[in-house]
Design an enzyme around this catalytic site. Structure first.
Site, PDB file in Angstrom:
ATOM      1  N   GLU A   1       0.837  -1.207   0.000  1.00  0.00           N
ATOM      2  CA  GLU A   1       0.000   0.000   0.000  1.00  0.00           C
ATOM      3  C   GLU A   1       0.870   1.254   0.000  1.00  0.00           C
ATOM      4  OE1 GLU A   1      -3.958  -1.626   2.422  1.00  0.00           O
ATOM      5  OE2 GLU A   1      -2.604  -0.212   3.385  1.00  0.00           O
ATOM      6  N   LEU A   2       1.936   1.237   0.789  1.00  0.00           N
ATOM      7  CA  LEU A   2       2.823   2.395   0.865  1.00  0.00           C
ATOM      8  C   LEU A   2       3.477   2.662  -0.485  1.00  0.00           C
ATOM      9  CD1 LEU A   2       3.740   4.298   3.245  1.00  0.00           C
ATOM     10  CD2 LEU A   2       5.900   3.019   3.216  1.00  0.00           C
TER      11      LEU A   2
END
Length: 386
Positions: free
Chosen positions: A82-83
């Site tokens: 996600e990052l």
């Protein structure tokens, strides 16, 4: 639409390590953001089993992302993916990311040292057959933590940090809204509808403490709620959230007994209608807490006070029978005041009677701290409206 309004379609995505954050901090943050009319998304909302592609779509739909970085964050390849997606959106100037360093030294995050770095190296070894994926993680971990963020260390307690996050997110969303309106009025602006947000001088604004703001409000009418608790153990997290929730419900809450002389504390208890006793393992380590308990018990027996015991990370029987860590601390306190036989006896009797025949609440019987706080507020509100 006034520029001060936050458009409902402006979604805020929260990225976090679930097991570590979900049971307490996240619940309070999401509630505060929704109370502020912010359209917030967490993966709790997704149907279990949803694949990562769907979460990437949620990030693409968002205007702001909050990355809650904690020691165990890098245990999760999901969080890292996600990052990496968030960094991709930043590079396209389609997303603003606000990093939150939660019980984590920002330098440990930036340098990949300590538990945060150790956990990342474990993931690096686990996914060594996917070097491109690992490189994206590294790039994101180098880039995003370098942005100016918010830290728990920079705030008095978690409720104050929550307040700062909400205010910063609102500030970013309003700034985006203003710039989109300006762009719509200026067709020569070729940067598109989304303009990258930057804080002035690359600094995140500081905000006044939430609790100080609440304390400045004029006194509310009765009933007054008195909280008896061990400040060193629960004062900077659970109780701060509880006080915030109670005051948000219009209740007058007194918590500052540890700053007053004993007689002043007793006067505050006498002026109260309801007492919440937050029993935690170290509660019995404090003679001030135990003396508050005796006073509360006396007034309750006289019909002048309603008591709600709350058991935080311990069982009721550990209090009643003086067992476990609670019992060990009580034995130490007894030894410290061995010459005060009558006082010790009053402590023991109050610990017995205060836990018998009363409706009580415990963290053990609730999903998380957020649910327990909600149950306490409901209980106190029902008493208020009797």
């Amino acid at each position: 639409m006034a520029v001060e309004e936050i458009p409902p379609q402006y979604q805020v995505f929260i990225n976090y390590r679930g097991d570590e954050i979900r049971k307490n901090f996240l619940g309070f943050l999401v509630k505060a953001m929704r109370n502020a009319n912010i359209n917030v998304f967490t993966d709790e909302i997704e149907v279990k089993g949803t694949d990562l592609h769907n979460l990437f779509m949620r990030i693409e739909e968002s205007r702001v992302a909050i990355a809650i970085l904690s020691d165990r964050y890098t245990e999760s390849s999901w969080c890292l993916d996600e990052l990496a997606k968030m960094k991709e959106m930043i590079d396209q100037e389609k997303l603003v990311v606000i990093p939150i360093f939660y019980r984590l030294d920002a330098n440990n995050c930036k340098r990949l040292v300590g538990a945060f770095g150790d956990n990342f190296r474990d993931r690096e070894r686990e996914y060594r057959s996917e070097p491109e994926r690992v490189q994206k993680w590294k790039d994101a971990l180098i880039s995003i933590p370098q942005k100016v963020g918010l830290t728990l260390a920079g705030h008095r307690d978690e409720s104050e940090l929550v307040d700062s996050i909400v205010k910063e997110v609102k500030k970013v969303l309003i700034d985006i809204s203003k710039k989109e309106i300006d762009n719509s009025k200026n067709p020569t602006n070729t940067e598109g509808q989304f303009t990258k947000y930057r804080t002035q001088n690359n600094n995140v604004s500081s905000f006044g403490p939430l609790m100080a703001e609440l304390d400045r409000q004029p006194p509310r009418p009765s009933p007054q709620v008195f909280l008896s608790f061990c400040k060193d153990e629960v004062g900077d997290n659970f109780v701060s959230h509880l006080v915030w929730a109670l005051r948000d419900s219009g209740l007058n809450v007194f918590t500052e007994s540890y700053k007053l002389r004993e007689q002043e504390v007793f006067t505050s208890i006498e002026l109260s209608n309801i007492a919440l006793i937050i029993f935690s393992n170290k509660y019995s380590k404090s003679e001030l807490c135990l003396n508050e308990l005796v006073k509360i018990d006396k007034l309750a027996n006289e019909g002048k006070l309603v008591v709600i015991p709350v058991f935080y990370n311990l069982k009721k029987n550990e209090v009643r029978r003086l067992e476990g860590e609670f019992g060990i601390h009580f034995a130490d306190t007894k030894e410290k005041f061995a010459m005060e036989k009558l006082m010790i006896r009053s402590w023991e009797e109050s610990l017995m009677f205060i836990t018998i025949g009363r409706i009580d609440l415990s963290l053990e019987t609730h999903i998380n701290e957020f649910a327990l706080v909600a149950a306490i507020v409901r209980g106190v509100t029902r008493l208020q409206n009797r």
